[in-house]
Design an enzyme around this catalytic site. Structure first.
Site, short mmCIF file in Angstrom:
data_model
loop_
_atom_site.label_atom_id
_atom_site.label_comp_id
_atom_site.label_asym_id
_atom_site.label_seq_id
_atom_site.Cartn_x
_atom_site.Cartn_y
_atom_site.Cartn_z
N ARG A 128 0.81 -1.22 0.00
CA ARG A 128 0.00 0.00 0.00
C ARG A 128 0.85 1.28 0.00
NH1 ARG A 128 -2.88 -0.83 4.52
NH2 ARG A 128 -1.83 0.79 5.71
N TYR A 137 -13.28 22.79 -11.35
CA TYR A 137 -13.87 21.55 -11.88
C TYR A 137 -15.12 21.20 -11.06
CZ TYR A 137 -13.67 16.51 -13.09
OH TYR A 137 -13.93 15.23 -13.51
N ASP A 161 -5.18 23.12 -9.37
CA ASP A 161 -5.43 22.02 -10.31
C ASP A 161 -4.69 22.34 -11.61
OD1 ASP A 161 -6.51 20.28 -12.26
OD2 ASP A 161 -8.38 20.08 -11.13
N LYS A 219 -5.66 12.37 -17.71
CA LYS A 219 -5.70 13.17 -18.94
C LYS A 219 -4.40 13.02 -19.71
CE LYS A 219 -9.66 14.15 -17.26
NZ LYS A 219 -10.00 15.26 -16.42
#
Ligand SMILES: *Cc1c(COP(=O)(O)O)cnc(C)c1O
Length: 395
Positions: free
Chosen positions: A57, A110, A184, A209
């Site tokens: 993890r 966003y 962002d 993206k």
């Protein structure tokens, strides 16, 4: 000093990550075996800060390689990985707020970022103040004693306003220097804008993206400066945030061609944006590199290039029949959310929908807004497709 083109090729590829291969090794594991109980105890104490193998993890060699590359790309000291961009944003916000705190957020953020603030942060008794993306020094007056976090996004989602980041940062630091400022940075992919160099604390990306770049995987990244890294890292471990090895590998792989892909998205995007700005059916093109985009001067000052995502406003407000006829018949532009892959995409927004995402400001246009992602197809084919589409509007 190598330039960014070279950095993207060589970063995260030293022998400790590749074991002599060209690419970082794909190390899939949950458990890590220690040689002795002494080693187990030693690494348990140190691993958070030294990127040693400890437990799946917390990352494997594959993850460590990608984090190293992202940290170099965004000029930070460490990178936290999340299963998608939205998780990167929400968990970064959660890392820096306590009940009773106050957050400032640009109203061009966003939509899921906005909704997180509206529904989840509100529930935690956190106060939210929205601001105009084009705000500059006046943000000073919005900062209160309990303002702990400022959320920026530049260019803004859908309407593409470019923010004056240095001015905003300066005003915040003057009033309350310890405020955490996050941005962002998905649009620039970390290539065309370096937020940490201009005073932002944490640069966030939906790596889904441009970094992944092929529309076939999802990942989120948060790269932090020294001041905020320890807190961010501790919180993302505590919240169990991670990505699988194969996705981390795909993201590293995407970085190798990121620069050349972006340059082509830029060239194609600009070519098409300029063509659109001459078209009689179009009121305005919101492409950060064109003077018609709000905050264009900020783009000139802080960005070194533009990617393939922008929007334009039609003179007409299309009704549902006209909108379907326009959108449903493109040959190359597909109707889909997301962007940043090799392919061209299109979406439409009516002002009514946009207004619900803009709590403080009415929009200054009435026509239908079209958002496009310009892919790597031949731009002349795309222009022909758009030209046919715009001709359909009048029928
Ligand atoms: C897509 C997107 C996100 C969210 O990323 P996911 O990986 O889809 O969760 C965040 N910010 C911006 C600007 C985006 O375009």
């Amino acid at each position: 000093m190598s330039t960014i083109k070279t950095k993207l090729i060589i970063s995260g590829r030293s022998k400790k990550y590749t074991h002599g291969a060209i690419n970082p090794i794909i190390q899939r594991t949950s458990s890590v075996i220690f040689d002795s109980v002494e080693e187990q105890k030693k690494i348990a104490k140190e691993h958070h800060y030294s990127k040693q193998l400890f437990y799946g993890r917390y990352g494997t060699i594959t993850h460590f390689s990608f984090c190293k590359s992202m940290t170099e790309l965004e000029h930070g000291v460490g990178c936290a990985l999340y299963p998608c961009g939205t998780a990167a944003i929400t968990h970064t916000i959660l890392s820096f707020v306590n009940p009773g705190d106050h957050i400032l957020i640009t109203e061009s953020a966003y939509e899921p970022t906005q909704k997180f603030c509206r529904y989840i942060a509100k529930k935690m008794n956190i106060n939210i103040t929205w601001f105009d993306p084009l705000i500059e020094q006046e943000i000073y007056n919005l900062i209160h004693y309990n303002t702990c976090l400022v959320i920026l996004e530049s260019p803004g989602s859908i309407t593409m306003e470019v923010q004056n980041i240095p001015s905003i940062v300066q005003a915040i630091r003057k009033k309350k220097p310890d405020t955490t400022i996050i941005l962002d940075n998905t649009w620039s992919a970390g290539v065309f804008l370096k937020p940490l160099d201009i005073g932002v604390d944490i640069s966030l990306q939906s790596g889904t993206k441009y970094i992944i770049g092929h529309s076939d995987a999802m990942i989120g990244t948060a790269v932090s400066n020294e001041r905020c890294w320890e807190r961010l890292q501790k919180q993302y471990y505590l919240m169990g945030q991670m990505v699988d090895t194969d996705t981390a590998y795909m993201a590293s792989r995407g970085l190798r061609t990121l620069h050349i892909r972006l340059k082509q998205h830029e060239e194609n995007g600009l070519h098409i944006a300029k063509w659109l700005s001459q078209h009689p059916a179009i009121e305005r093109v919101n492409h950060p590199a064109l003077p018609t985009c709000k905050g264009h001067n900020n783009f000139l000052k802080n960005f070194s290039g533009s990617s393939g995502l922008f929007s334009f406003i039609l003179k007409k407000k299309l009704n549902n029949v006209q909108l379907s006829n326009f959108l449903n018949n493109f040959k190359y532009f597909k109707i889909a959310y997301s962007w940043g892959g090799f392919e061209s995409l299109i979406l439409a927004y009516q002002t009514k929908e946009l207004c619900s995402m803009r709590p403080i400001k009415t929009l200054d246009f009435t026509g239908t807004l079209i958002r496009v992602h310009i892919g790597l197809e031949d731009p002349n084919d795309l222009i022909q497709d758009l030209s046919h589409g715009l001709n359909r509007i009048d029928v």
